[in-house]
Design a protein around this motif. Structure first.
Motif, mmCIF file in Angstrom:
data_model
loop_
_atom_site.group_PDB
_atom_site.id
_atom_site.type_symbol
_atom_site.label_atom_id
_atom_site.label_comp_id
_atom_site.label_asym_id
_atom_site.label_seq_id
_atom_site.Cartn_x
_atom_site.Cartn_y
_atom_site.Cartn_z
ATOM 1 N N ARG A 295 1.454 -0.839 -0.218
ATOM 2 C CA ARG A 295 -0.237 -0.086 -0.133
ATOM 3 C C ARG A 295 0.728 1.422 0.138
ATOM 4 O O ARG A 295 0.443 2.216 -0.653
ATOM 5 C CB ARG A 295 -0.594 0.048 1.142
ATOM 6 C CG ARG A 295 -2.337 -1.097 1.255
ATOM 7 C CD ARG A 295 -3.076 -1.124 2.020
ATOM 8 N NE ARG A 295 -2.953 -0.740 3.270
ATOM 9 C CZ ARG A 295 -3.107 -2.497 4.097
ATOM 10 N NH1 ARG A 295 -3.702 -2.834 3.023
ATOM 11 N NH2 ARG A 295 -2.621 -2.784 4.745
ATOM 12 N N LEU A 296 1.733 1.694 0.607
ATOM 13 C CA LEU A 296 3.034 2.556 1.197
ATOM 14 C C LEU A 296 3.385 2.794 -0.267
ATOM 15 O O LEU A 296 3.422 3.855 -1.269
ATOM 16 C CB LEU A 296 4.236 1.811 1.928
ATOM 17 C CG LEU A 296 3.273 2.436 3.949
ATOM 18 C CD1 LEU A 296 4.478 2.298 4.431
ATOM 19 C CD2 LEU A 296 3.336 3.970 3.721
ATOM 20 N N ALA B 50 1.943 -4.782 -8.420
ATOM 21 C CA ALA B 50 1.482 -5.501 -7.142
ATOM 22 C C ALA B 50 0.983 -4.990 -6.199
ATOM 23 O O ALA B 50 0.107 -5.064 -5.695
ATOM 24 C CB ALA B 50 2.381 -6.813 -6.635
ATOM 25 N N ALA B 51 1.426 -3.425 -6.202
ATOM 26 C CA ALA B 51 1.114 -2.476 -5.315
ATOM 27 C C ALA B 51 0.207 -2.207 -5.668
ATOM 28 O O ALA B 51 -1.238 -1.446 -5.041
ATOM 29 C CB ALA B 51 2.352 -1.700 -5.091
ATOM 30 N N LEU B 52 -0.011 -1.873 -6.823
ATOM 31 C CA LEU B 52 -1.133 -1.114 -7.622
ATOM 32 C C LEU B 52 -2.671 -1.940 -7.490
ATOM 33 O O LEU B 52 -3.831 -1.829 -7.195
ATOM 34 C CB LEU B 52 -1.553 -0.761 -9.234
ATOM 35 C CG LEU B 52 -0.917 0.326 -9.253
ATOM 36 C CD1 LEU B 52 -0.466 0.039 -11.319
ATOM 37 C CD2 LEU B 52 -0.782 1.069 -9.029
ATOM 38 N N ALA B 53 -2.138 -3.358 -7.055
ATOM 39 C CA ALA B 53 -3.793 -4.517 -7.277
ATOM 40 C C ALA B 53 -4.428 -4.203 -5.553
ATOM 41 O O ALA B 53 -5.236 -4.900 -4.854
ATOM 42 C CB ALA B 53 -2.829 -5.289 -7.775
ATOM 43 N N PRO C 200 -5.476 -3.770 -2.537
ATOM 44 C CA PRO C 200 -5.891 -3.408 -1.387
ATOM 45 C C PRO C 200 -5.330 -1.851 -0.640
ATOM 46 O O PRO C 200 -4.738 -1.703 -0.304
ATOM 47 C CB PRO C 200 -7.159 -4.010 -0.622
ATOM 48 C CG PRO C 200 -6.439 -5.333 -0.641
ATOM 49 C CD PRO C 200 -5.805 -5.233 -1.645
ATOM 50 N N ARG C 201 -6.575 -1.322 -1.689
ATOM 51 C CA ARG C 201 -6.170 1.046 -0.753
ATOM 52 C C ARG C 201 -6.050 1.447 0.022
ATOM 53 O O ARG C 201 -6.212 1.845 1.484
ATOM 54 C CB ARG C 201 -6.306 1.466 -1.702
ATOM 55 C CG ARG C 201 -6.085 1.802 -3.248
ATOM 56 C CD ARG C 201 -6.677 2.852 -4.322
ATOM 57 N NE ARG C 201 -7.867 2.314 -3.631
ATOM 58 C CZ ARG C 201 -9.035 2.898 -4.893
ATOM 59 N NH1 ARG C 201 -8.731 3.842 -5.790
ATOM 60 N NH2 ARG C 201 -10.134 2.314 -4.615
ATOM 61 N N TYR C 202 -7.680 0.415 1.323
ATOM 62 C CA TYR C 202 -8.030 0.573 1.953
ATOM 63 C C TYR C 202 -8.851 -1.263 3.229
ATOM 64 O O TYR C 202 -8.742 -1.619 2.160
ATOM 65 C CB TYR C 202 -8.962 1.376 2.965
ATOM 66 C CG TYR C 202 -10.068 1.289 1.356
ATOM 67 C CD1 TYR C 202 -10.800 0.628 1.480
ATOM 68 C CD2 TYR C 202 -9.732 2.282 0.440
ATOM 69 C CE1 TYR C 202 -11.912 0.560 0.723
ATOM 70 C CE2 TYR C 202 -10.840 2.402 -0.519
ATOM 71 C CZ TYR C 202 -11.959 1.487 -0.923
ATOM 72 O OH TYR C 202 -13.284 1.470 -1.760
ATOM 73 N N PRO C 203 -9.180 -1.182 4.205
ATOM 74 C CA PRO C 203 -9.430 -2.422 4.433
ATOM 75 C C PRO C 203 -10.649 -2.359 4.198
ATOM 76 O O PRO C 203 -11.183 -1.475 3.896
ATOM 77 C CB PRO C 203 -9.346 -1.832 6.270
ATOM 78 C CG PRO C 203 -8.184 -1.231 6.503
ATOM 79 C CD PRO C 203 -8.706 -0.246 5.260
#
Length: 378
Positions: free
Chosen positions: A21-22, A110-113, A115-118
Protein backbone atom coordinates in the motif's frame (compact mmCIF):
# COMPACT_ATOMS: atom_id res chain seq x y z
CA UNK A 1 24.49 -9.87 -1.45
CA UNK A 2 24.14 -11.76 -4.74
CA UNK A 3 21.35 -10.86 -7.21
CA UNK A 4 19.42 -14.00 -6.23
CA UNK A 5 19.78 -13.17 -2.54
CA UNK A 6 18.61 -9.62 -3.21
CA UNK A 7 15.51 -10.80 -5.05
CA UNK A 8 14.71 -13.17 -2.20
CA UNK A 9 15.13 -10.37 0.32
CA UNK A 10 12.87 -8.13 -1.74
CA UNK A 11 10.13 -10.77 -1.89
CA UNK A 12 10.35 -11.30 1.85
CA UNK A 13 10.23 -7.56 2.48
CA UNK A 14 7.19 -7.08 0.24
CA UNK A 15 5.27 -9.94 1.85
CA UNK A 16 3.91 -7.32 4.23
CA UNK A 17 0.70 -5.95 2.60
CA UNK A 18 1.15 -2.56 4.28
CA UNK A 19 4.35 -2.07 2.31
CA UNK A 20 2.49 -2.72 -0.93
CA UNK A 21 0.00 0.00 0.00
CA UNK A 22 2.82 2.40 0.83
CA UNK A 23 4.55 1.63 -2.47
CA UNK A 24 1.33 2.39 -4.36
CA UNK A 25 0.85 5.67 -2.47
CA UNK A 26 4.43 6.67 -3.13
CA UNK A 27 4.15 5.68 -6.79
CA UNK A 28 1.10 7.93 -7.31
CA UNK A 29 2.28 10.88 -5.23
CA UNK A 30 2.00 14.12 -7.29
CA UNK A 31 5.44 15.33 -6.21
CA UNK A 32 7.15 12.06 -7.07
CA UNK A 33 8.79 12.01 -3.65
CA UNK A 34 7.58 12.65 -0.12
CA UNK A 35 8.19 12.14 3.58
CA UNK A 36 6.75 9.42 5.80
CA UNK A 37 4.48 12.01 7.40
CA UNK A 38 3.10 13.00 4.01
CA UNK A 39 2.30 9.37 3.21
CA UNK A 40 0.32 9.11 6.45
CA UNK A 41 -1.60 12.27 5.59
CA UNK A 42 -2.26 10.94 2.09
CA UNK A 43 -3.92 7.75 3.32
CA UNK A 44 -6.82 6.83 1.02
CA UNK A 45 -9.88 8.96 1.84
CA UNK A 46 -12.04 5.83 1.91
CA UNK A 47 -9.83 4.36 4.64
CA UNK A 48 -11.86 4.50 7.87
CA UNK A 49 -8.61 4.53 9.85
CA UNK A 50 -6.45 7.39 8.49
CA UNK A 51 -4.24 7.29 11.58
CA UNK A 52 -3.27 3.73 10.88
CA UNK A 53 -4.27 0.40 12.36
CA UNK A 54 -4.62 0.10 16.09
CA UNK A 55 -5.01 3.82 16.82
CA UNK A 56 -7.69 3.02 19.38
CA UNK A 57 -8.45 5.75 21.90
CA UNK A 58 -5.00 7.34 21.84
CA UNK A 59 -4.97 11.13 21.40
CA UNK A 60 -4.79 12.04 17.71
CA UNK A 61 -1.30 13.54 18.01
CA UNK A 62 0.09 10.41 19.65
CA UNK A 63 -1.60 8.13 17.12
CA UNK A 64 -0.33 10.21 14.21
CA UNK A 65 3.23 10.20 15.56
CA UNK A 66 3.11 6.44 15.97
CA UNK A 67 1.74 6.02 12.45
CA UNK A 68 4.55 8.15 11.02
CA UNK A 69 7.15 6.12 12.92
CA UNK A 70 5.67 2.87 11.57
CA UNK A 71 5.67 4.19 8.00
CA UNK A 72 9.25 5.38 8.40
CA UNK A 73 10.25 1.88 9.54
CA UNK A 74 8.54 0.31 6.51
CA UNK A 75 10.21 2.77 4.14
CA UNK A 76 13.64 2.10 5.59
CA UNK A 77 13.06 -1.62 5.03
CA UNK A 78 12.24 -0.87 1.38
CA UNK A 79 15.35 1.30 1.06
CA UNK A 80 17.50 -1.53 2.43
CA UNK A 81 16.51 -3.81 -0.48
CA UNK A 82 16.67 -1.13 -3.19
CA UNK A 83 12.95 -0.75 -3.88
CA UNK A 84 12.78 2.82 -2.55
CA UNK A 85 15.49 5.48 -2.62
CA UNK A 86 16.24 8.47 -0.42
CA UNK A 87 16.30 11.77 -2.32
CA UNK A 88 18.86 14.42 -1.47
CA UNK A 89 21.01 14.77 1.63
CA UNK A 90 19.08 13.17 4.49
CA UNK A 91 17.73 15.99 6.71
CA UNK A 92 17.66 15.78 10.46
CA UNK A 93 13.86 15.88 10.65
CA UNK A 94 12.49 13.83 7.75
CA UNK A 95 13.88 11.98 4.74
CA UNK A 96 12.39 12.25 1.26
CA UNK A 97 11.56 8.97 -0.45
CA UNK A 98 10.80 7.95 -4.05
CA UNK A 99 10.13 4.57 -5.64
CA UNK A 100 13.17 3.28 -7.49
CA UNK A 101 12.85 2.06 -11.08
CA UNK A 102 13.58 -1.41 -9.72
CA UNK A 103 10.72 -1.07 -7.24
CA UNK A 104 8.31 -0.03 -9.99
CA UNK A 105 9.34 -2.86 -12.30
CA UNK A 106 9.28 -5.65 -9.74
CA UNK A 107 6.44 -4.75 -7.38
CA UNK A 108 4.59 -1.77 -8.86
CA UNK A 109 1.77 -3.80 -10.37
CA UNK A 110 1.34 -5.82 -7.18
CA UNK A 111 1.15 -2.53 -5.28
CA UNK A 112 -1.60 -1.26 -7.58
CA UNK A 113 -3.48 -4.56 -7.12
CA UNK A 114 -3.28 -4.42 -3.31
CA UNK A 115 -6.29 -3.03 -1.40
CA UNK A 116 -5.95 0.69 -0.78
CA UNK A 117 -7.97 0.45 2.43
CA UNK A 118 -9.48 -2.36 4.55
CA UNK A 119 -12.34 -4.09 2.80
CA UNK A 120 -11.31 -3.26 -0.76
CA UNK A 121 -10.66 -6.39 -2.87
CA UNK A 122 -7.26 -7.43 -4.16
CA UNK A 123 -7.09 -7.22 -7.94
CA UNK A 124 -5.56 -9.73 -10.34
CA UNK A 125 -2.19 -8.33 -11.46
CA UNK A 126 -2.80 -9.77 -14.93
CA UNK A 127 -6.04 -7.82 -15.32
CA UNK A 128 -4.62 -4.61 -16.73
CA UNK A 129 -8.05 -3.04 -17.31
CA UNK A 130 -8.92 -3.42 -13.63
CA UNK A 131 -5.54 -2.03 -12.55
CA UNK A 132 -5.93 0.97 -14.84
CA UNK A 133 -9.45 1.56 -13.54
CA UNK A 134 -8.21 1.68 -9.96
CA UNK A 135 -5.34 3.92 -11.05
CA UNK A 136 -7.77 6.35 -12.69
CA UNK A 137 -9.82 6.48 -9.48
CA UNK A 138 -6.71 7.15 -7.39
CA UNK A 139 -5.34 9.87 -9.67
CA UNK A 140 -8.75 11.50 -10.15
CA UNK A 141 -8.84 12.06 -6.38
CA UNK A 142 -5.23 13.26 -6.21
CA UNK A 143 -5.68 15.76 -9.07
CA UNK A 144 -9.34 16.66 -8.55
CA UNK A 145 -8.52 20.38 -8.35
CA UNK A 146 -6.82 20.37 -11.75
CA UNK A 147 -8.30 17.62 -13.93
CA UNK A 148 -11.61 15.87 -14.31
CA UNK A 149 -12.00 12.11 -14.22
CA UNK A 150 -12.38 12.02 -18.02
CA UNK A 151 -9.09 13.86 -18.52
CA UNK A 152 -7.32 11.55 -16.09
CA UNK A 153 -8.76 8.48 -17.83
CA UNK A 154 -7.66 9.68 -21.28
CA UNK A 155 -4.13 10.44 -20.08
CA UNK A 156 -3.79 7.11 -18.29
CA UNK A 157 -4.87 5.22 -21.42
CA UNK A 158 -2.52 7.31 -23.57
CA UNK A 159 0.43 6.56 -21.28
CA UNK A 160 -0.45 2.86 -21.21
CA UNK A 161 -0.56 2.66 -25.01
CA UNK A 162 2.74 4.52 -25.40
CA UNK A 163 4.51 2.33 -22.85
CA UNK A 164 3.03 -0.84 -24.36
CA UNK A 165 4.55 0.13 -27.71
CA UNK A 166 7.87 0.96 -26.06
CA UNK A 167 8.36 -2.14 -23.90
CA UNK A 168 5.98 -4.63 -25.51
CA UNK A 169 3.56 -6.87 -23.66
CA UNK A 170 4.76 -6.82 -20.09
CA UNK A 171 3.41 -7.14 -16.57
CA UNK A 172 5.35 -3.97 -15.75
CA UNK A 173 3.26 -1.72 -17.99
CA UNK A 174 0.46 -0.86 -15.47
CA UNK A 175 3.02 0.17 -12.85
CA UNK A 176 5.02 2.18 -15.37
CA UNK A 177 1.75 3.78 -16.46
CA UNK A 178 1.06 4.83 -12.88
CA UNK A 179 4.47 6.50 -12.64
CA UNK A 180 4.29 8.22 -16.04
CA UNK A 181 0.65 9.34 -15.79
CA UNK A 182 1.21 10.74 -12.30
CA UNK A 183 4.18 12.77 -13.44
CA UNK A 184 2.45 14.08 -16.56
CA UNK A 185 -0.62 15.08 -14.55
CA UNK A 186 1.65 16.85 -12.08
CA UNK A 187 3.27 18.71 -14.97
CA UNK A 188 -0.14 19.74 -16.33
CA UNK A 189 -1.24 20.89 -12.89
CA UNK A 190 1.71 23.22 -12.35
CA UNK A 191 0.38 26.71 -11.62
CA UNK A 192 3.56 28.45 -12.75
CA UNK A 193 5.26 26.87 -15.74
CA UNK A 194 8.87 27.51 -16.44
CA UNK A 195 10.20 27.72 -12.89
CA UNK A 196 14.02 27.63 -12.79
CA UNK A 197 13.64 24.95 -10.14
CA UNK A 198 12.01 22.57 -12.64
CA UNK A 199 14.86 20.99 -14.61
CA UNK A 200 14.52 18.61 -17.54
CA UNK A 201 17.43 16.51 -18.83
CA UNK A 202 17.01 15.20 -22.38
CA UNK A 203 19.15 12.79 -24.41
CA UNK A 204 18.42 10.40 -27.25
CA UNK A 205 17.59 7.09 -25.55
CA UNK A 206 17.05 8.38 -21.98
CA UNK A 207 19.22 5.60 -20.58
CA UNK A 208 22.63 7.18 -19.95
CA UNK A 209 23.52 10.87 -19.85
CA UNK A 210 20.13 12.24 -18.83
CA UNK A 211 19.70 9.54 -16.18
CA UNK A 212 23.13 10.27 -14.70
CA UNK A 213 22.37 13.99 -14.53
CA UNK A 214 18.99 13.38 -12.91
CA UNK A 215 20.38 11.00 -10.28
CA UNK A 216 23.16 13.41 -9.32
CA UNK A 217 20.75 16.36 -9.17
CA UNK A 218 18.33 14.48 -6.97
CA UNK A 219 21.11 13.55 -4.58
CA UNK A 220 22.57 17.07 -4.43
CA UNK A 221 19.43 19.20 -4.47
CA UNK A 222 16.85 17.00 -2.78
CA UNK A 223 13.50 18.80 -2.66
CA UNK A 224 14.90 22.12 -3.89
CA UNK A 225 14.74 21.12 -7.57
CA UNK A 226 12.12 19.08 -9.41
CA UNK A 227 13.92 16.82 -11.89
CA UNK A 228 12.57 15.06 -14.96
CA UNK A 229 14.24 13.17 -17.80
CA UNK A 230 13.16 12.19 -21.30
CA UNK A 231 14.47 10.80 -24.57
CA UNK A 232 13.74 11.66 -28.17
CA UNK A 233 13.91 7.92 -28.98
CA UNK A 234 13.57 6.13 -25.63
CA UNK A 235 14.37 2.44 -25.38
CA UNK A 236 12.88 -0.27 -23.21
CA UNK A 237 15.66 -0.75 -20.65
CA UNK A 238 18.12 1.46 -18.72
CA UNK A 239 21.78 1.09 -19.69
CA UNK A 240 23.31 -1.63 -17.49
CA UNK A 241 26.81 -0.14 -17.38
CA UNK A 242 25.42 3.25 -16.35
CA UNK A 243 23.45 1.56 -13.58
CA UNK A 244 26.58 -0.29 -12.45
CA UNK A 245 28.62 2.90 -12.15
CA UNK A 246 25.81 4.75 -10.42
CA UNK A 247 25.33 1.82 -8.04
CA UNK A 248 28.96 2.16 -6.96
CA UNK A 249 28.13 5.74 -5.94
CA UNK A 250 24.81 4.90 -4.28
CA UNK A 251 22.81 6.65 -7.01
CA UNK A 252 21.22 3.77 -8.95
CA UNK A 253 17.92 4.11 -7.07
CA UNK A 254 17.55 7.71 -8.27
CA UNK A 255 17.22 6.97 -11.98
CA UNK A 256 13.90 6.35 -13.69
CA UNK A 257 12.47 4.27 -16.51
CA UNK A 258 13.15 5.73 -19.99
CA UNK A 259 10.31 7.95 -21.18
CA UNK A 260 9.36 9.77 -24.35
CA UNK A 261 9.85 13.52 -24.64
CA UNK A 262 6.43 15.23 -24.61
CA UNK A 263 5.38 18.86 -24.84
CA UNK A 264 3.84 18.93 -21.38
CA UNK A 265 7.06 18.18 -19.51
CA UNK A 266 9.01 20.67 -21.64
CA UNK A 267 6.36 23.32 -21.00
CA UNK A 268 6.49 22.85 -17.23
CA UNK A 269 10.32 23.00 -17.09
CA UNK A 270 12.25 26.21 -16.65
CA UNK A 271 15.67 24.77 -17.48
CA UNK A 272 16.02 22.24 -20.32
CA UNK A 273 19.40 20.58 -20.67
CA UNK A 274 19.90 18.69 -23.93
CA UNK A 275 22.66 16.17 -24.53
CA UNK A 276 23.08 15.42 -28.21
CA UNK A 277 19.43 15.96 -29.17
CA UNK A 278 18.88 19.72 -29.02
CA UNK A 279 17.28 19.97 -32.48
CA UNK A 280 14.50 17.56 -31.50
CA UNK A 281 13.44 19.41 -28.34
CA UNK A 282 10.36 21.68 -28.55
CA UNK A 283 11.13 25.34 -27.87
CA UNK A 284 8.88 27.37 -25.59
CA UNK A 285 9.46 31.05 -24.80
CA UNK A 286 10.74 31.98 -21.38
CA UNK A 287 12.69 28.75 -20.89
CA UNK A 288 16.41 28.42 -20.51
CA UNK A 289 18.01 25.92 -22.90
CA UNK A 290 21.47 24.47 -22.30
CA UNK A 291 23.31 21.98 -24.47
CA UNK A 292 25.98 19.85 -22.84
CA UNK A 293 28.35 18.19 -25.35
CA UNK A 294 28.80 14.82 -23.66
CA UNK A 295 29.89 11.37 -24.81
CA UNK A 296 27.20 8.71 -24.80
CA UNK A 297 28.13 6.05 -22.19
CA UNK A 298 26.31 3.27 -24.07
CA UNK A 299 28.69 0.50 -25.08
CA UNK A 300 31.74 2.09 -23.45
CA UNK A 301 34.06 0.40 -20.94
CA UNK A 302 33.50 1.14 -17.29
CA UNK A 303 36.49 3.49 -17.04
CA UNK A 304 35.03 5.76 -19.70
CA UNK A 305 31.59 5.65 -18.10
CA UNK A 306 33.20 6.71 -14.81
CA UNK A 307 34.77 9.67 -16.61
CA UNK A 308 31.44 10.66 -18.15
CA UNK A 309 29.75 10.46 -14.74
CA UNK A 310 32.47 12.69 -13.26
CA UNK A 311 32.00 15.21 -16.08
CA UNK A 312 28.22 15.28 -15.64
CA UNK A 313 28.57 15.54 -11.86
CA UNK A 314 30.76 18.63 -12.17
CA UNK A 315 28.26 20.24 -14.58
CA UNK A 316 25.32 19.43 -12.31
CA UNK A 317 27.09 20.88 -9.26
CA UNK A 318 27.63 24.12 -11.15
CA UNK A 319 24.02 24.21 -12.38
CA UNK A 320 22.56 23.55 -8.92
CA UNK A 321 24.78 26.24 -7.39
CA UNK A 322 23.69 28.68 -10.09
CA UNK A 323 20.00 27.95 -9.57
CA UNK A 324 20.36 28.32 -5.81
CA UNK A 325 22.15 31.65 -6.25
CA UNK A 326 19.84 33.20 -8.84
CA UNK A 327 16.36 31.92 -8.04
CA UNK A 328 14.88 34.32 -5.50
CA UNK A 329 12.22 32.89 -3.17
CA UNK A 330 8.85 34.56 -3.63
CA UNK A 331 8.58 35.55 0.04
CA UNK A 332 11.74 37.68 -0.18
CA UNK A 333 10.43 39.51 -3.24
CA UNK A 334 7.03 39.97 -1.62
CA UNK A 335 8.72 41.41 1.48
CA UNK A 336 10.60 43.94 -0.62
CA UNK A 337 7.42 45.02 -2.40
CA UNK A 338 5.55 45.38 0.87
CA UNK A 339 8.31 47.50 2.41
CA UNK A 340 8.56 49.58 -0.75
CA UNK A 341 4.83 50.21 -0.58
CA UNK A 342 4.79 51.57 2.97
CA UNK A 343 8.34 52.91 3.15
CA UNK A 344 9.32 50.81 6.17
CA UNK A 345 13.01 50.12 5.68
CA UNK A 346 13.92 50.20 9.36
CA UNK A 347 16.78 48.46 11.08
CA UNK A 348 14.61 45.65 12.37
CA UNK A 349 13.37 44.81 8.90
CA UNK A 350 16.86 44.94 7.48
CA UNK A 351 17.98 42.29 9.89
CA UNK A 352 15.42 39.93 8.45
CA UNK A 353 15.48 40.52 4.70
CA UNK A 354 18.47 42.69 3.75
CA UNK A 355 21.16 40.09 4.48
CA UNK A 356 19.30 37.63 2.27
CA UNK A 357 19.04 40.14 -0.55
CA UNK A 358 22.70 40.98 -0.21
CA UNK A 359 23.46 37.44 -1.32
CA UNK A 360 21.13 37.71 -4.32
CA UNK A 361 21.51 39.49 -7.67
CA UNK A 362 20.46 43.13 -7.42
CA UNK A 363 18.10 42.60 -10.36
CA UNK A 364 15.76 40.80 -7.95
CA UNK A 365 15.50 43.89 -5.77
CA UNK A 366 15.08 46.26 -8.70
CA UNK A 367 12.43 43.98 -10.19
CA UNK A 368 10.45 44.02 -6.96
CA UNK A 369 10.81 47.79 -6.48
CA UNK A 370 10.18 48.42 -10.16
CA UNK A 371 6.88 46.57 -9.96
CA UNK A 372 5.59 49.29 -7.63
CA UNK A 373 6.62 52.03 -10.05
CA UNK A 374 4.98 50.20 -12.94
CA UNK A 375 1.72 49.91 -11.03
CA UNK A 376 1.81 53.64 -10.30
CA UNK A 377 2.44 54.38 -13.97
CA UNK A 378 -0.63 52.37 -14.90
Amino acid sequence: MTPDELRSAQKLTMANPERLRLLARLLTHPAGRCTAEDLVLRAAPEDPRPDGPGAGDLPRGVAAARAVAEVEEHLQALVAVGLVAVVGPVPADAALYRVSSRGIARFGSAALAAPRYPGEPTLDERDHDALLGRLVDTLAIAFAANAGAGTVDRLVRECYSALHRQVGSSEQVPALTAWLATDRLAAMAEVTHGSPRDVLFVCVHNTGRSQIAAAVTRRLAGDRIRVRTAGTRPVAEPDTMTETVLARRGLDGLIEFPRELTDDIVRTSGVIVTMGCGDACPVFPGRRYLDWPLDDPAGRPIEEVERIVDDITARVRALVAEIDAVDEPADDVAAVEAMAADGTFGVEQQRGWLPRLARRPWTVVTTALGARAQRKAR
